[in-house]
Write an enzyme that holds these catalytic residues in place. Sequence first.
Site, mmCIF file in Angstrom:
data_model
loop_
_atom_site.group_PDB
_atom_site.id
_atom_site.type_symbol
_atom_site.label_atom_id
_atom_site.label_comp_id
_atom_site.label_asym_id
_atom_site.label_seq_id
_atom_site.Cartn_x
_atom_site.Cartn_y
_atom_site.Cartn_z
ATOM 1 N N VAL A 99 2.114 32.225 -43.365
ATOM 2 C CA VAL A 99 3.126 33.061 -42.727
ATOM 3 C C VAL A 99 4.518 32.489 -42.930
ATOM 4 C CG1 VAL A 99 2.960 31.939 -40.448
ATOM 5 C CG2 VAL A 99 3.780 34.298 -40.624
ATOM 6 N N GLY A 316 -4.328 36.351 -41.022
ATOM 7 C CA GLY A 316 -3.723 36.283 -39.702
ATOM 8 C C GLY A 316 -2.388 35.573 -39.770
ATOM 9 N N GLU A 317 -2.027 34.896 -38.689
ATOM 10 C CA GLU A 317 -0.784 34.119 -38.567
ATOM 11 C C GLU A 317 0.469 34.985 -38.476
ATOM 12 O OE1 GLU A 317 -0.267 31.269 -41.681
ATOM 13 O OE2 GLU A 317 -2.183 30.274 -41.342
ATOM 14 N N GLY A 318 0.367 36.278 -38.751
ATOM 15 C CA GLY A 318 1.547 37.121 -38.900
ATOM 16 C C GLY A 318 1.919 37.314 -40.353
#
Length: 356
Positions: A99, A316-318
Site C-alpha cells: 500500500v 488488502g492494506e488499502g
Amino acid sequence: MQTLHALLRDIPAPDAEAMARAQQHIDGLLKPPGSLGRLETLAVQLAGMPGLNGTPQVGEKAVLVMCADHGVWDEGVAVSPKIVTAIQAANMTQGTTGVCVLAAQAGAKVHVIDVGIDAEPIPGVVNMRVARGCGNIAVGPAMSRSQAEALLLEVSRYTCDLAQRGVTLFGVGELGMANTTPAAAMVSVFTGSDAKEVVGIGANLPPSRIDNKVDVVRRAIAINQPNPRDGIDVLSKVGGFDLVGMTGVMLGAARCGLPVLLDGFLSYSAALAACQIAPAVRPYLIPSHFSAEKGARIALAHLSMEPYLHMAMRLGEGSGAALAMPIVEAACAMFHNMGELAASNIVLPEGNANAT
C-alpha cells in the site's frame, strides 16, 4: 464534544442540484454524451458531495490503514504468525509495503493506525489501541458494544480532522492476521449467506483448512447471535477492531461530505456495517477493485456496487484504494480540462450516447 449519535445525524445528503449541473456540463464536453462511461458517472457522484463544494476535485489524499490482531487466530484460520501484524505495521512506517508503494505513486499519505495490535507500541504508528487484540469470536464477542462505539467515534473524529487539514479523498485499508474470518462472518450475517459461500483462502490458507474456517465462522455466528439490522452489534460481536476502524473512516468522511475509496473484501464487510449503521453513508463510498476473495461478489451485490478495477488482487492494506485514486483524479480532470462542444461549433444529433 460530538457524540456518535450526533455525528450520524449530521451526515449530509448529496447535493442533487450540483449533480444535475455536473451532468449538464459533462454532456456538453467535447465528446459524444456518455462516451466516457463510468468516468462520467463518477464525476457526477463527486459533484454531489457537499465537502467538494459542488465540483469534482481532489486535494490531499490519505489512506488510513487500521491495524489489529484477532483472538480467532487461535482457531487455526490463518497461516501467518500473529506477530506479522506488528512486523508489517512497522514496515508500513518505512514505506516498504504494497500500500505504501502504491500510495506514493498516487501522491497519497498512508496513516498507519494501531487499533488493537497484540504487541508493544510501534514508533511512527498512530496509537488508538483499544486492547491487545480483540476477543475470539468463536467463543464469544470480539469486543463490547461500548468499545465499538468509542472506536467508531475516535476514528471518525480523526478522519474529520484530516479533512479540516485539506484531505478530500480517503482510502481505507487494514492489517491483521486472521481478519478475513471476522470479515466473512460479517458478510454472512449482513447478506444472509451461508459461511461456505463467503469464506475464502485469505492470505493463502491451504484448501485442507478451509472447512475448519467455515466451521469457525458458523460457530461465531451461532454463539454470538449478531443482529443483522444493527451494524454496531455485528461489529462488536463477530467483527474486529480493524473492521470497526474502517467503518469509522467511512462514517467520518461521510459526515464531512467527502469520498471514501473502498479496498477489498475486508472493506466490503465494513461498508456493509457502515451502511447499516447510517444508510446516508452509501453515496460517499467508491468501490476501487474487485477482490479475488471468495465472498467478494456476494458482498458487492448486497452493496449494489461494481468496482472500477478487476486486478485479481487480495492483498488488502488499502492497496486497491491507492491504486484507484488516479481514476478519481481522471474523472476530475475530464470535468475541468476538456473542451466544450459549443466552443467548437459542434452539434451532435440525438442518440449519440454510444458513439465511439
